[in-house]
Design a protein around this motif. Structure first.
Motif, PDB file in Angstrom:
ATOM      1  N   THR A  72       0.831  -1.196   0.000  1.00 22.70           N
ATOM      2  CA  THR A  72       0.000   0.000   0.000  1.00 22.70           C
ATOM      3  C   THR A  72       0.873   1.257   0.000  1.00 22.70           C
ATOM      4  O   THR A  72       2.093   1.201   0.145  1.00 22.70           O
ATOM      5  N   HIS A  73       0.219   2.389  -0.154  1.00 20.70           N
ATOM      6  CA  HIS A  73       0.895   3.687  -0.160  1.00 20.70           C
ATOM      7  C   HIS A  73       1.630   3.891   1.167  1.00 20.70           C
ATOM      8  O   HIS A  73       1.156   3.443   2.224  1.00 20.70           O
ATOM      9  N   PRO A  74       2.791   4.551   1.142  1.00 19.99           N
ATOM     10  CA  PRO A  74       3.537   4.768   2.391  1.00 19.99           C
ATOM     11  C   PRO A  74       2.742   5.478   3.482  1.00 19.99           C
ATOM     12  O   PRO A  74       3.094   5.379   4.664  1.00 19.99           O
ATOM     13  N   PHE A  75       1.663   6.185   3.118  1.00 20.35           N
ATOM     14  CA  PHE A  75       0.865   6.898   4.120  1.00 20.35           C
ATOM     15  C   PHE A  75      -0.428   6.161   4.481  1.00 20.35           C
ATOM     16  O   PHE A  75      -1.256   6.709   5.215  1.00 20.35           O
ATOM     17  N   ALA A  76      -0.603   4.936   3.999  1.00 21.75           N
ATOM     18  CA  ALA A  76      -1.783   4.144   4.353  1.00 21.75           C
ATOM     19  C   ALA A  76      -1.521   3.430   5.673  1.00 21.75           C
ATOM     20  O   ALA A  76      -1.422   2.193   5.736  1.00 21.75           O
ATOM     21  N   ALA A  77      -1.396   4.204   6.727  1.00 22.58           N
ATOM     22  CA  ALA A  77      -0.918   3.671   8.005  1.00 22.58           C
ATOM     23  C   ALA A  77      -1.873   2.670   8.628  1.00 22.58           C
ATOM     24  O   ALA A  77      -1.436   1.672   9.214  1.00 22.58           O
ATOM     25  N   GLN A  78      -3.185   2.885   8.502  1.00 17.67           N
ATOM     26  CA  GLN A  78      -4.132   2.011   9.206  1.00 17.67           C
ATOM     27  C   GLN A  78      -4.125   0.596   8.651  1.00 17.67           C
ATOM     28  O   GLN A  78      -4.082  -0.384   9.404  1.00 17.67           O
ATOM     29  N   ILE A  79      -4.160   0.453   7.334  1.00 18.79           N
ATOM     30  CA  ILE A  79      -4.173  -0.889   6.766  1.00 18.79           C
ATOM     31  C   ILE A  79      -2.856  -1.609   7.064  1.00 18.79           C
ATOM     32  O   ILE A  79      -2.836  -2.816   7.299  1.00 18.79           O
ATOM     33  N   SER A  80      -1.746  -0.875   7.087  1.00 16.37           N
ATOM     34  CA  SER A  80      -0.474  -1.504   7.406  1.00 16.37           C
ATOM     35  C   SER A  80      -0.452  -2.008   8.848  1.00 16.37           C
ATOM     36  O   SER A  80       0.043  -3.103   9.138  1.00 16.37           O
ATOM     37  N   THR A  81      -1.006  -1.206   9.755  1.00 14.29           N
ATOM     38  CA  THR A  81      -1.113  -1.633  11.152  1.00 14.29           C
ATOM     39  C   THR A  81      -2.005  -2.863  11.277  1.00 14.29           C
ATOM     40  O   THR A  81      -1.682  -3.825  11.995  1.00 14.29           O
ATOM     41  N   ASN A  82      -3.131  -2.848  10.560  1.00 16.73           N
ATOM     42  CA  ASN A  82      -4.040  -3.999  10.586  1.00 16.73           C
ATOM     43  C   ASN A  82      -3.369  -5.253  10.025  1.00 16.73           C
ATOM     44  O   ASN A  82      -3.599  -6.363  10.514  1.00 16.73           O
ATOM     45  N   ALA A  83      -2.558  -5.066   8.979  1.00 13.99           N
ATOM     46  CA  ALA A  83      -1.907  -6.217   8.353  1.00 13.99           C
ATOM     47  C   ALA A  83      -0.942  -6.888   9.316  1.00 13.99           C
ATOM     48  O   ALA A  83      -0.862  -8.127   9.373  1.00 13.99           O
ATOM     49  N   VAL A  84      -0.191  -6.095  10.079  1.00 12.93           N
ATOM     50  CA  VAL A  84       0.748  -6.658  11.054  1.00 12.93           C
ATOM     51  C   VAL A  84       0.001  -7.519  12.072  1.00 12.93           C
ATOM     52  O   VAL A  84       0.387  -8.664  12.353  1.00 12.93           O
ATOM     53  N   ARG A  85      -1.069  -6.991  12.610  1.00 13.21           N
ATOM     54  CA  ARG A  85      -1.828  -7.729  13.630  1.00 13.21           C
ATOM     55  C   ARG A  85      -2.516  -8.952  13.037  1.00 13.21           C
ATOM     56  O   ARG A  85      -2.485 -10.045  13.616  1.00 13.21           O
ATOM     57  N   ALA A  86      -3.140  -8.780  11.859  1.00 10.04           N
ATOM     58  CA  ALA A  86      -3.892  -9.883  11.250  1.00 10.04           C
ATOM     59  C   ALA A  86      -2.977 -11.040  10.868  1.00 10.04           C
ATOM     60  O   ALA A  86      -3.313 -12.211  11.088  1.00 10.04           O
ATOM     61  N   ILE A 223       5.514   6.372  11.131  1.00  7.11           N
ATOM     62  CA  ILE A 223       6.415   5.314  11.591  1.00  7.11           C
ATOM     63  C   ILE A 223       5.722   3.962  11.434  1.00  7.11           C
ATOM     64  O   ILE A 223       4.571   3.785  11.838  1.00  7.11           O
ATOM     65  N   GLU A 224       6.429   3.012  10.825  1.00 10.79           N
ATOM     66  CA  GLU A 224       5.864   1.687  10.596  1.00 10.79           C
ATOM     67  C   GLU A 224       6.404   0.696  11.625  1.00 10.79           C
ATOM     68  O   GLU A 224       7.407   0.952  12.295  1.00 10.79           O
ATOM     69  N   ALA A 225       5.713  -0.433  11.708  1.00  4.86           N
ATOM     70  CA  ALA A 225       6.108  -1.468  12.663  1.00  4.86           C
ATOM     71  C   ALA A 225       7.514  -1.967  12.345  1.00  4.86           C
ATOM     72  O   ALA A 225       7.788  -2.418  11.233  1.00  4.86           O
ATOM     73  N   ALA A 226       8.396  -1.897  13.324  1.00  7.47           N
ATOM     74  CA  ALA A 226       9.797  -2.248  13.101  1.00  7.47           C
ATOM     75  C   ALA A 226       9.982  -3.737  12.830  1.00  7.47           C
ATOM     76  O   ALA A 226      10.942  -4.138  12.188  1.00  7.47           O
ATOM     77  N   GLN A 227       9.026  -4.566  13.302  1.00  9.30           N
ATOM     78  CA  GLN A 227       9.220  -6.007  13.172  1.00  9.30           C
ATOM     79  C   GLN A 227       8.851  -6.525  11.788  1.00  9.30           C
ATOM     80  O   GLN A 227       9.065  -7.710  11.488  1.00  9.30           O
ATOM     81  N   THR A 228       8.266  -5.709  10.929  1.00 12.28           N
ATOM     82  CA  THR A 228       7.837  -6.160   9.618  1.00 12.28           C
ATOM     83  C   THR A 228       9.026  -6.258   8.662  1.00 12.28           C
ATOM     84  O   THR A 228       9.790  -5.312   8.513  1.00 12.28           O
ATOM     85  N   ARG A 229       9.143  -7.397   7.981  1.00 11.44           N
ATOM     86  CA  ARG A 229      10.192  -7.564   6.980  1.00 11.44           C
ATOM     87  C   ARG A 229       9.940  -6.589   5.834  1.00 11.44           C
ATOM     88  O   ARG A 229       8.802  -6.398   5.407  1.00 11.44           O
ATOM     89  N   GLN A 230      10.995  -5.984   5.312  1.00  8.80           N
ATOM     90  CA  GLN A 230      10.863  -4.922   4.317  1.00  8.80           C
ATOM     91  C   GLN A 230      11.451  -5.345   2.976  1.00  8.80           C
ATOM     92  O   GLN A 230      12.443  -6.073   2.914  1.00  8.80           O
TER      93      GLN A 230
END
Length: 248
Positions: A72-86, A223-230
């Motif tokens: 997703t877009h670098p500013f789509a913070a909510q979906i990225s947060t949801n993806a980490v948890r899901a 700021i994105e979740a640090a534990q996510t592989r990039q």
């Protein structure tokens, strides 16, 4: 069975979908549905939200997804947060594919700000003729500024309040350097407001602004979740997917 879910909407997501399709890997690309007539990737496409992190986790289990790429877009913070948890809840490997951020170079006059509210405050202090390229969802933050004129470039028209002095320019990138030079000069722009989205599709405006000595209010990435592989490119992401699938 869905092998890979791509949380998409970006050029990198479309490139990844094509590479995986070429490799015979089944994908579903999920788009938020915020843009009318979006560019569609190859493969299966779904449009709309999942119902938060819990809904996404349920969807991953139901579709037996083997890997997720958040492109997703670098500013789509909510979906990225949801993806980490899901993905953690559903025990599905997750990769974050995001283009590198822009970096200032010689001649750039950037003013970094943490968010869109701070960007609006910076504009209110300066006034002038403003080229606003932060996207239609953020235009409302500038609605109370009456001592500046705004050229607002968007793909789809904004639906909320607008600054009293403005012009809407509907267009879709990529943008060439000569066109951006002409736009800035023709509109007599003296301030550019943008987000640090990165990538080449819209970078030309920064080069044109630097050449003209125009100040840039640059909204920094969340700021994105640090534990996510990039991953920084679609080929790198495709290689990760193939490695994951080979071991699951």
């Amino acid at each position: 069975m869905t092998e890979v879910l791509i949380l998409g909407g970006t050029a990198e997501a479309r490139t990844l979908a094509r590479k995986l399709d070429d490799a015979g890997i089944a994908t579903v690309s999920s788009l938020a549905g915020r843009v009318q007539n979006p560019r569609l990737p190859v493969g299966e496409v779904r449009i709309g939200g999942f119902g938060g992190a819990d809904g996404l986790a349920d969807w991953l289990r139901t579709r037996a997804v083997r890997a997720v790429v958040d492109a997703t877009h670098p500013f789509a913070a909510q979906i990225s947060t949801n993806a980490v948890r899901a993905c953690a809840d559903a025990a599905v490997p997750l990769l974050r594919l995001t283009r590198p951020a822009w970096e200032p170079g010689p001649g750039d006059r950037w003013v970094p700000v943490p968010d869109i509210t701070a960007a609006a405050a910076a504009v209110a202090q300066r006034g002038g003729r403003v080229f606003l390229t932060t996207g239609r969802q953020d235009v409302g933050a500038f609605a109370g500024i009456d001592d500046a004129w705004f050229l607002i470039r968007v793909v789809d028209p904004p639906g909320g309040p607008l600054p009293p002095n403005h012009e809407i320019l509907r267009s879709r990138g990529p943008y060439g350097l000569d066109d951006e030079r002409a736009l800035l000069a023709g509109a007599r722009i003296d301030l550019l407001v943008t987000k640090n989205s990165g990538g080449e599709m819209t970078r030309a405006k920064l080069t044109a602004a630097a050449e003209a000595g125009i100040e840039v209010i640059m909204v920094q990435r969340p700021i994105e979740a640090a534990q996510t592989r990039q991953a920084r490119s679609a080929p790198e992401a495709a290689e990760w997917v193939q490695t994951v699938l080979a071991h699951r």
